[in-house]
Design an enzyme around this catalytic site. Sequence first.
Site, PDB file in Angstrom:
ATOM      1  N   TRP A 229      -3.779  -1.598  -1.249  1.00 36.48           N
ATOM      2  CA  TRP A 229      -3.679  -2.815  -2.061  1.00 36.48           C
ATOM      3  C   TRP A 229      -4.171  -3.914  -1.143  1.00 36.48           C
ATOM      4  O   TRP A 229      -3.429  -4.372  -0.253  1.00 36.48           O
ATOM      5  CB  TRP A 229      -2.243  -3.059  -2.509  1.00 36.48           C
TER       6      TRP A 229
ATOM      7  N   LYS B 265      10.555 -14.913 -21.192  1.00 37.27           N
ATOM      8  CA  LYS B 265      11.070 -13.603 -20.748  1.00 37.27           C
ATOM      9  C   LYS B 265      11.946 -12.976 -21.821  1.00 37.27           C
ATOM     10  O   LYS B 265      11.805 -11.809 -22.156  1.00 37.27           O
ATOM     11  CB  LYS B 265      11.882 -13.761 -19.442  1.00 37.27           C
TER      12      LYS B 265
ATOM     13  N   LYS C 222      -0.533  -5.944 -19.956  1.00 42.22           N
ATOM     14  CA  LYS C 222      -0.298  -6.555 -18.645  1.00 42.22           C
ATOM     15  C   LYS C 222      -1.365  -7.598 -18.340  1.00 42.22           C
ATOM     16  O   LYS C 222      -1.103  -8.621 -17.761  1.00 42.22           O
ATOM     17  CB  LYS C 222      -0.282  -5.498 -17.530  1.00 42.22           C
TER      18      LYS C 222
ATOM     19  N   CYS D  73       0.863  -1.192   0.000  1.00 39.36           N
ATOM     20  CA  CYS D  73       0.000   0.000   0.000  1.00 39.36           C
ATOM     21  C   CYS D  73       0.893   1.234   0.000  1.00 39.36           C
ATOM     22  O   CYS D  73       2.103   1.147   0.067  1.00 39.36           O
ATOM     23  CB  CYS D  73      -0.867   0.022   1.254  1.00 39.36           C
TER      24      CYS D  73
ATOM     25  N   GLU E   4       9.735 -11.898 -24.835  1.00 40.88           N
ATOM     26  CA  GLU E   4       8.718 -10.844 -24.692  1.00 40.88           C
ATOM     27  C   GLU E   4       9.311  -9.473 -24.377  1.00 40.88           C
ATOM     28  O   GLU E   4       8.688  -8.462 -24.657  1.00 40.88           O
ATOM     29  CB  GLU E   4       7.664 -11.221 -23.651  1.00 40.88           C
TER      30      GLU E   4
ATOM     31  N   ASN F 204       0.852  -0.273   6.241  1.00 44.13           N
ATOM     32  CA  ASN F 204       1.218  -1.049   5.057  1.00 44.13           C
ATOM     33  C   ASN F 204       1.946  -2.279   5.566  1.00 44.13           C
ATOM     34  O   ASN F 204       2.904  -2.177   6.321  1.00 44.13           O
ATOM     35  CB  ASN F 204       2.136  -0.227   4.142  1.00 44.13           C
ATOM     36  N   GLY F 205       1.477  -3.469   5.194  1.00 51.55           N
ATOM     37  CA  GLY F 205       2.134  -4.698   5.640  1.00 51.55           C
ATOM     38  C   GLY F 205       1.086  -5.742   5.984  1.00 51.55           C
ATOM     39  O   GLY F 205      -0.093  -5.604   5.652  1.00 51.55           O
TER      40      GLY F 205
ATOM     41  N   ARG G  97       1.382   1.842  -5.962  1.00 48.90           N
ATOM     42  CA  ARG G  97       1.567   0.857  -4.876  1.00 48.90           C
ATOM     43  C   ARG G  97       0.250   0.184  -4.506  1.00 48.90           C
ATOM     44  O   ARG G  97       0.238  -0.780  -3.737  1.00 48.90           O
ATOM     45  CB  ARG G  97       2.152   1.537  -3.634  1.00 48.90           C
TER      46      ARG G  97
ATOM     47  N   GLU H  28      10.104 -20.537 -18.971  1.00 45.72           N
ATOM     48  CA  GLU H  28       9.898 -19.164 -18.479  1.00 45.72           C
ATOM     49  C   GLU H  28      11.055 -18.270 -18.926  1.00 45.72           C
ATOM     50  O   GLU H  28      10.860 -17.144 -19.357  1.00 45.72           O
ATOM     51  CB  GLU H  28       9.761 -19.168 -16.964  1.00 45.72           C
TER      52      GLU H  28
ATOM     53  N   HIS I 192      16.134 -35.300 -30.623  1.00 42.53           N
ATOM     54  CA  HIS I 192      15.003 -35.758 -31.462  1.00 42.53           C
ATOM     55  C   HIS I 192      14.621 -34.717 -32.502  1.00 42.53           C
ATOM     56  O   HIS I 192      13.491 -34.684 -32.963  1.00 42.53           O
ATOM     57  CB  HIS I 192      13.806 -36.087 -30.558  1.00 42.53           C
TER      58      HIS I 192
END
Length: 606
Positions: A73, A483, A601, A2, A486, A99-100, A27, A479, A502
């Site tokens: 958040w 990365k 996104k 947050c 993209e 925040n936390g 945030r 992955e 193969h």
Amino acid sequence: MCGIVAYIGKKQASPILIGGLRRLEYRGYDSAGVAILDKNIKRIRSVGKIDNLAEKIKNQDLSGNIGIAHTRWATHGGVSEVNAHPHFSCDDDLVIVHNGIIENYRELKNELLTEHNFVSETDTEVLAHLIEKYYQGNLKEAVTEALSRVRGTYGLVAMHTKEPNKLVAARLGSPLVIGVGDKEYYIASDTSPMLAYTKNVIFLDDGEVAEITPENLQIFNLQSEAINKNVEQVDWDEAQAQKFGFPNFMLKEIYDQPIVFQDAIRGRYDLDGGTAHLGGLNMTIDEMHSIKKIILLACGTASYAAMIGKYAFERLAGISTEVEIASEFRYSDPIVGRDTLVFGITQSGETADTLAALREAKRKGAYIRGIVNVVGSTIARETDGGTYIHAGPELAVASTKAYTNMAAIMFLYALQFGRLNRTSVATGQRLLAALLEIPEKMEIILKQSDKIKTIAEKYKDNKNFFFLGRGVNVPVALEGSLKLKEISYVHSEAYPGGEMKHGPIALLSPDFPVFAIMTKNQLYEKMRSNIEEVRARKAPVILVATEGDEMAKKITEDVIYVPPTMELLEPLLNTIPLQLFAYHTAVSLGRDVDRPRNLAKSVTVE
Ligand code: AGP
């Protein structure tokens, strides 16, 4: 994560607070609120973006020189005005922003319920009533005493009507910065809200409490001993400040991983019992025992995290687990029944393919659950339970910290199911002990960023790459390849190491580098043989290897060493060098790493 802003001084607080929240909207942005102390405390909150709050306070009298504000958040408690900060104590004399994550908020709330009435579902409100419990005229002492009862993380600011010229701030695990002005102070989650007023700042460190009046700032530890802190000058602009000095959000989010990984597992495991407790699963023990198949639905990077989950569920719980690309699932006549548990794994919680696939699974009678980052997102609301991954806002289009936290949650779910049958308490304890070591091992890898940058620059003109892995490192190779594609627009493909002979090996040549994960595990010798096949075709080799493996240096000079860990957990570490390789390659090619071309996104179209 947050955003917190607070002000005390001679100016009107309200415009400073609202302006500051706008700079912290990155945030968290599901709700916001402001409180101003001028004899009494006036509080206004709203759901949605800061503009909604600004609109709401337009016709209100919010005059006053001291105030606190927050943009949320959501972690505990849904997105609503009643859950928005700031939060009051019972008597409306005390108000805080936080925040936390307060890990033990349930037990504290049960203790306080007899004498305190709660109006929200948040862990933060528990903190407000806990401080109220200990308040005897000195806010700093009450905050310090309350924090001695708390397990978890906090960045908080509090104020009290009985001490109308004072703010108290405290930090443990969530950042707080104090901006130093002329008989005025600014407090915020990063420096961006204060840069327009001062560049002289004090970064609070963990376990520190600040008592602030316009005339004086004092900082103490949790034992109430005074601490001297240096005032630093920051030369960041606002944009840099929002990234804590990182050049872009992607690199910041790669470096966030050790911290947010802890947020993912905090309060969700039992070390003594060698098990996990993910309450959001919302299934009885009998229902869990009835599950004969697990399906993990996802897209893109989330699908590679799901592949890690497959290994975890099958190895720890012995339950047949399938990873299904969501866009294929619903058109493939899936075999789904009452004995099937289907997880939708998604950072945004809005991916149309994943949502549609989950709806199909629900129609067929499966249990459907979410492993989601964005609280209150469509998939979080449409599934009948699940778990938030607590990665905080992931703003770069390329997913990094969400991928790691998705995997963390799946390890915990696999353990929770595993301890119902084939996983012993000792195995569970070993897994949890290894999980708890992951953050510091991530930090060791992140410290090699410059070395990885050198390797990336060496190969930046190559047009094609292979990424190879075996076993649990196949999703890592996939992955790493995604990365690179993209964000740098360089072509790459990922294969299980044993597959090269193969067919794909026909492509190899001296300008076709192969990035291989050759860490010390049960398939190490097999991967070494695959790499010999690669070298025989004169293709350059880049290796991820286990610390101390001297053989790796005999194969290539381009070796990135990672600390050893339990084989099942290797993807949590081995992916980081590949994230950094893709990042540095993209930067060396001048790409916009936060906003790569053609991508969004959240893919909310099918
Ligand atoms: C990740 O780097 C990509 N941007 C993309 O593959 C992403 O993982 C995919 O679109 C799924 O998104 P979600 O996790 O929000 O569902």
